[in-house]
Motif scaffolding. Structure first.
Motif, PDB file in Angstrom:
ATOM      1  N   GLU A   1      44.599  63.455  43.789  1.00 41.91           N
ATOM      2  CA  GLU A   1      44.847  62.021  43.980  1.00 41.91           C
ATOM      3  C   GLU A   1      43.531  61.242  44.018  1.00 41.91           C
ATOM      4  O   GLU A   1      43.430  60.142  43.457  1.00 41.91           O
TER       5      GLU A   1
ATOM      6  N   ALA B   1      42.235  60.996  40.503  1.00 44.03           N
ATOM      7  CA  ALA B   1      43.024  60.059  39.693  1.00 44.03           C
ATOM      8  C   ALA B   1      42.601  58.622  39.962  1.00 44.03           C
ATOM      9  O   ALA B   1      42.513  57.799  39.036  1.00 44.03           O
ATOM     10  N   VAL B   2      42.336  58.297  41.239  1.00 42.47           N
ATOM     11  CA  VAL B   2      41.885  56.942  41.581  1.00 42.47           C
ATOM     12  C   VAL B   2      40.575  56.630  40.863  1.00 42.47           C
ATOM     13  O   VAL B   2      40.414  55.566  40.250  1.00 42.47           O
TER      14      VAL B   2
ATOM     15  N   ALA C   1      39.341  58.040  38.175  1.00 42.70           N
ATOM     16  CA  ALA C   1      39.546  57.970  36.724  1.00 42.70           C
ATOM     17  C   ALA C   1      40.184  56.639  36.325  1.00 42.70           C
ATOM     18  O   ALA C   1      39.787  56.019  35.329  1.00 42.70           O
ATOM     19  N   ASN C   2      41.162  56.186  37.100  1.00 42.75           N
ATOM     20  CA  ASN C   2      41.831  54.915  36.789  1.00 42.75           C
ATOM     21  C   ASN C   2      40.879  53.731  36.885  1.00 42.75           C
ATOM     22  O   ASN C   2      41.062  52.717  36.196  1.00 42.75           O
ATOM     23  N   LEU C   3      39.871  53.857  37.750  1.00 42.04           N
ATOM     24  CA  LEU C   3      38.877  52.794  37.896  1.00 42.04           C
ATOM     25  C   LEU C   3      37.701  52.985  36.940  1.00 42.04           C
ATOM     26  O   LEU C   3      36.704  52.252  37.026  1.00 42.04           O
ATOM     27  N   HIS C   4      37.800  53.995  36.065  1.00 40.22           N
ATOM     28  CA  HIS C   4      36.788  54.271  35.040  1.00 40.22           C
ATOM     29  C   HIS C   4      35.449  54.708  35.637  1.00 40.22           C
ATOM     30  O   HIS C   4      34.384  54.364  35.124  1.00 40.22           O
TER      31      HIS C   4
ATOM     32  N   GLN D   1      41.104  51.703  47.681  1.00 40.07           N
ATOM     33  CA  GLN D   1      42.086  52.626  47.122  1.00 40.07           C
ATOM     34  C   GLN D   1      41.884  54.048  47.629  1.00 40.07           C
ATOM     35  O   GLN D   1      42.851  54.769  47.892  1.00 40.07           O
TER      36      GLN D   1
ATOM     37  N   GLY E   1      37.549  61.243  33.650  1.00 36.55           N
ATOM     38  CA  GLY E   1      38.895  61.749  33.841  1.00 36.55           C
ATOM     39  C   GLY E   1      39.030  63.252  33.762  1.00 36.55           C
ATOM     40  O   GLY E   1      40.128  63.780  33.984  1.00 36.55           O
TER      41      GLY E   1
ATOM     42  N   SER F   1      40.029  64.680  37.126  1.00 35.00           N
ATOM     43  CA  SER F   1      41.411  64.299  37.396  1.00 35.00           C
ATOM     44  C   SER F   1      42.382  65.174  36.619  1.00 35.00           C
ATOM     45  O   SER F   1      43.409  65.621  37.143  1.00 35.00           O
ATOM     46  N   GLU F   2      42.059  65.461  35.362  1.00 33.88           N
ATOM     47  CA  GLU F   2      42.937  66.294  34.540  1.00 33.88           C
ATOM     48  C   GLU F   2      43.052  67.706  35.104  1.00 33.88           C
ATOM     49  O   GLU F   2      44.154  68.255  35.221  1.00 33.88           O
TER      50      GLU F   2
ATOM     51  N   ARG G   1      44.882  67.807  38.489  1.00 39.83           N
ATOM     52  CA  ARG G   1      46.317  67.554  38.292  1.00 39.83           C
ATOM     53  C   ARG G   1      47.032  68.823  37.837  1.00 39.83           C
ATOM     54  O   ARG G   1      48.120  69.164  38.331  1.00 39.83           O
TER      55      ARG G   1
END
Length: 446
Positions: A144, A147-148, A150-153, A194, A353, A356-357, A360
């Protein structure tokens, strides 16, 4: 009005002894047939033992024996060390670095300055922002967090993750898509918000978790110890059902009083492993205790360590409450780095990412990460994950094989069992649990 005359104190006086008696360092490969002797003679100063042990640990040396004496104004140490393969230290560049790093600071060269280290902070590793996280651990939490980011680049170029007593502490180095440190306060504030939400989960209490940005120069492993110590993870360290550390690893720690010399004697016997001495000395130092004498030895798979200490105020450990607290803190320090089960060593082209990958996929296969090291060298990402079943059961090797096939499509994967009944170096081959930056990684990529 009469003129008041104050005595003059040379501001360089404190360094006078060091200038008159600079540290003497010798690397001896002739006295012992199976190890290298590193001898350090120096003027005594606060924290010098940790400084020396930290350098030897960062070089991934295995300390098999050590004799410490720093009573009075002089510091004299003898370390018996080997490399990760149990061989003597014979590389001339490594020996040269040891002599310069532990010797007079004026001898520092560019080679020493560029030697990799493990320090937390923007300025120590270039254009990166250091992020510190601590909170309650749970299955899938690292996924998690990744992922945060990665989503924020944000790209995670390096990280170290420890879990102990259902708590998690992380230090992550991140940068943006342009490989520069993130200094936009709005982006940092959004990241912090976040990440805190992820760490707290359903809890509203701000004490449950926190995110911070480090701008200092603290050693990474020491910082993780400090974070967990401040989080009081040691308060339940005696619970043998804690899946973070099997009961077979529980150390035996006693504290007695040496009446003749006025010391408290801390004796530790436990399974030997890499970086054990660093973890104990780090904890004693951060608890404001001074080590005057110490004897370290390995007996097969076990280590015996004895420290003669006093508090910085000169007092010994006289109350049962203080003794119990020191025992719990040392036990926690030993157990934070212990892992049994399976380690996954991964090598892939670095990209935003990637962490994150991977995490996951681990989560989707019912695995949780109990410790991790993430690093990059050029375009290559080098990661090590110590994993266990999310339910606390032994990892099913069928799950590992399925995982290897899935991840192996895009990256190199090596699966290893972490031995539970023998001393074994943490790091072998190209993948390293404790990461370094700079030239040292070339040895693991070639």
């Amino acid at each position: 009005m009469a003129t008041v005359c104050w005595p003059y104190f040379d501001p360089e006086y404190e360094n006078f002894s060091n200038r008159m008696n600079p540290p003497r360092v010798s690397v001896d490969n002739s006295s012992c047939h199976d190890c290298t002797l590193i001898k350090v003679d120096s003027v005594n100063k606060p924290g010098i033992l940790l400084e020396v042990v930290q350098i030897l640990t960062d070089l991934d040396f295995i300390i098999t024996k050590a004799y410490i004496s720093s009573d009075g104004g002089w510091f004299m140490d003898v370390f018996h060390v080997t490399d990760q393969q149990g061989k003597k230290i014979t590389d001339s560049k490594t020996i040269d670095f040891i002599e310069k790093a532990l010797g007079p600071k004026g001898q520092s060269t560019e080679g020493v300055k560029n030697w990799p280290s493990k320090r937390v902070g923007v300025h120590s590793v270039g254009d990166h922002t250091a992020v510190e996280l601590i909170g309650r651990d749970r299955p899938g939490l690292l996924s998690e967090i990744s992922a945060v980011l990665a989503n924020l680049h944000f790209n995670v170029v390096a990280a170290e993750v420890w879990t102990h007593n259902r708590r998690i502490a992380c230090v992550l180095y991140v940068n943006d898509a342009t490989n520069r440190a993130v200094d936009d306060p709005n982006r940092l504030s959004l990241m912090e918000e976040q990440l805190n939400n992820i760490l707290r989960g359903c809890e509203d209490d701000e004490k449950v978790a926190r995110t911070s940005f480090s701008m200092g120069f603290t050693h990474m492993d020491r910082r993780l110890h400090q974070m967990l110590f401040a989080d009081r993870d040691y308060e339940s360290s005696g619970v043998t059902t804690d899946v973070d550390c099997p009961p077979s690893f529980r150390p035996k720690i006693t504290i007695e009083r040496c009446e003749e010399k006025g010391y408290s004697v801390v004796s530790v016997r436990c399974k030997d492993r890499a970086k054990l001495m660093f973890d104990i000395v780090c904890t004693l130092t951060d608890m404001q205790y001074v080590v005057f004498h110490a004897t370290i030895s390995s007996d097969g798979p076990y280590a015996s360590q004895e420290y003669f200490i006093r508090h910085m105020d000169g007092c010994t450990l006289d109350t049962e409450g203080e003794k119990e607290r020191v025992i719990k803190c040392i036990e926690a320090a030993i157990r934070r780095r212990v892992s049994e089960g399976v380690s996954l060593e991964l090598c892939a082209k670095d990209r935003v990412g990637l962490l994150s990958e991977v995490t996951r996929i681990l989560r989707e296969n019912g695995l949780t990460v109990c410790r991790a090291g993430v690093s990059t060298r050029g375009e290559q990402a080098l990661n090590v994950f110590y994993v266990r079943d999310a339910s606390g059961n032994p990892v099913d090797m069928k799950t590992i094989e399925a995982l290897r096939k899935e991840i192996g499509k895009t990256m190199m994967v090596d699966v290893k069992r972490v031995p539970s009944n023998a001393k074994a170096p943490e790091n072998r081959g190209w993948a390293k649990t404790s990461f370094f930056f700079g030239n040292l990684l070339e040895r693991f990529l070639t």
